[in-house]
Scaffold this motif. Structure first.
Motif, PDB file in Angstrom:
ATOM      1  N   ASN A  90     -74.289 -73.531  16.008  1.00  0.00           N
ATOM      2  CA  ASN A  90     -75.278 -72.560  16.506  1.00  0.00           C
ATOM      3  C   ASN A  90     -74.759 -71.872  17.767  1.00  0.00           C
ATOM      4  O   ASN A  90     -75.423 -71.850  18.803  1.00  0.00           O
ATOM      5  N   ILE A  91     -73.591 -71.309  17.672  1.00  0.00           N
ATOM      6  CA  ILE A  91     -72.891 -70.749  18.827  1.00  0.00           C
ATOM      7  C   ILE A  91     -73.400 -69.344  19.138  1.00  0.00           C
ATOM      8  O   ILE A  91     -73.502 -68.500  18.246  1.00  0.00           O
ATOM      9  N   ALA A  92     -73.700 -69.112  20.404  1.00  0.00           N
ATOM     10  CA  ALA A  92     -74.061 -67.777  20.891  1.00  0.00           C
ATOM     11  C   ALA A  92     -73.153 -67.450  22.068  1.00  0.00           C
ATOM     12  O   ALA A  92     -73.001 -68.257  22.988  1.00  0.00           O
ATOM     13  N   VAL A  93     -72.536 -66.284  22.030  1.00  0.00           N
ATOM     14  CA  VAL A  93     -71.621 -65.856  23.084  1.00  0.00           C
ATOM     15  C   VAL A  93     -72.180 -64.591  23.726  1.00  0.00           C
ATOM     16  O   VAL A  93     -72.590 -63.668  23.029  1.00  0.00           O
ATOM     17  N   GLU A  94     -72.198 -64.577  25.047  1.00  0.00           N
ATOM     18  CA  GLU A  94     -72.603 -63.394  25.797  1.00  0.00           C
ATOM     19  C   GLU A  94     -71.434 -62.966  26.675  1.00  0.00           C
ATOM     20  O   GLU A  94     -70.777 -63.800  27.290  1.00  0.00           O
ATOM     21  N   VAL A  95     -71.203 -61.662  26.731  1.00  0.00           N
ATOM     22  CA  VAL A  95     -70.145 -61.093  27.571  1.00  0.00           C
ATOM     23  C   VAL A  95     -70.760 -59.956  28.368  1.00  0.00           C
ATOM     24  O   VAL A  95     -71.443 -59.092  27.798  1.00  0.00           O
ATOM     25  N   ARG A  96     -70.539 -59.984  29.667  1.00  0.00           N
ATOM     26  CA  ARG A  96     -71.062 -58.920  30.537  1.00  0.00           C
ATOM     27  C   ARG A  96     -69.961 -58.476  31.491  1.00  0.00           C
ATOM     28  O   ARG A  96     -69.328 -59.302  32.137  1.00  0.00           O
ATOM     29  N   ILE A  97     -69.740 -57.174  31.567  1.00  0.00           N
ATOM     30  CA  ILE A  97     -68.709 -56.639  32.451  1.00  0.00           C
ATOM     31  C   ILE A  97     -69.384 -55.930  33.627  1.00  0.00           C
ATOM     32  O   ILE A  97     -70.364 -55.213  33.448  1.00  0.00           O
ATOM     33  N   THR A  98     -68.878 -56.202  34.823  1.00  0.00           N
ATOM     34  CA  THR A  98     -69.383 -55.555  36.035  1.00  0.00           C
ATOM     35  C   THR A  98     -68.193 -55.170  36.902  1.00  0.00           C
ATOM     36  O   THR A  98     -67.077 -55.642  36.693  1.00  0.00           O
ATOM     37  N   GLU A  99     -68.455 -54.319  37.868  1.00  0.00           N
ATOM     38  CA  GLU A  99     -67.414 -53.955  38.828  1.00  0.00           C
ATOM     39  C   GLU A  99     -67.659 -54.683  40.129  1.00  0.00           C
ATOM     40  O   GLU A  99     -68.785 -54.774  40.608  1.00  0.00           O
ATOM     41  N   VAL A 100     -66.578 -55.208  40.699  1.00  0.00           N
ATOM     42  CA  VAL A 100     -66.648 -55.904  41.973  1.00  0.00           C
ATOM     43  C   VAL A 100     -65.761 -55.140  42.941  1.00  0.00           C
ATOM     44  O   VAL A 100     -64.601 -54.849  42.640  1.00  0.00           O
ATOM     45  N   GLU A 101     -66.309 -54.820  44.098  1.00  0.00           N
ATOM     46  CA  GLU A 101     -65.568 -54.057  45.094  1.00  0.00           C
ATOM     47  C   GLU A 101     -65.280 -54.941  46.296  1.00  0.00           C
ATOM     48  O   GLU A 101     -66.188 -55.525  46.875  1.00  0.00           O
TER      49      GLU A 101
END
Length: 144
Positions: A90-101
């Motif tokens: 029951n695998i769920a994968v979340e990916v979120r991209i953000t910018e870090v300054e």
């Protein structure tokens, strides 16, 4: 399947001194294996060309749409984890991209990096326990 799980990185000097490898629990062993999947490029494993994930191909790709990039990487990672990590279900994968300054005022440099947050939720097959894995990666830096 073996009930013995070992921590990484392996300390070979411990083997040669006779103390053996450092043991770890099932959850940490699964996390170690998922990290290995993330950090392995497709084709890098000599006998399993589809072991790994697509982040190494996507790292230098021009990100036109962050949502499309996230979804492409998420699908790649979900497939690899489903194919090669047999201890979870029951695998769920979340990916979120953000910018870090990061600003370095003394050197008058501003560095912008893309940060990718990866979250995996699943159930451990043998115990039915909830499993949670979270990590973050930084992609190609851009400096000014």
């Amino acid at each position: 399947m073996s009930e013995n799980f070992f921590n990484k990185p392996f300390r070979f000097n411990a083997i040669f001194s006779g103390t053996g490898l450092q043991p770890t629990d099932l959850g940490k062993s699964i996390s170690n294996h998922i990290e290995l999947i993330i950090f392995t490029r497709y084709g890098e494993h000599r006998y399993r060309n589809d072991f790994g994930c697509e982040i190494w191909d996507l790292d230098f790709e021009l990100i036109v749409s962050e949502s499309l990039w996230e979804e492409k990487f998420r699908k790649s990672l979900l497939k690899s984890i489903s194919d090669y990590e047999f201890r979870i279900d029951n695998i769920a994968v979340e990916v979120r991209i953000t910018e870090v300054e990061n600003v370095y005022p003394l050197r008058k440099i501003t560095e912008i990096k893309k940060k990718v947050d990866i979250t995996v939720r699943a159930l451990i097959k043998t115990t039915g326990e909830k499993y949670f894995f979270n990590t973050a990666l930084f992609l190609s830096p851009l400096s000014t």
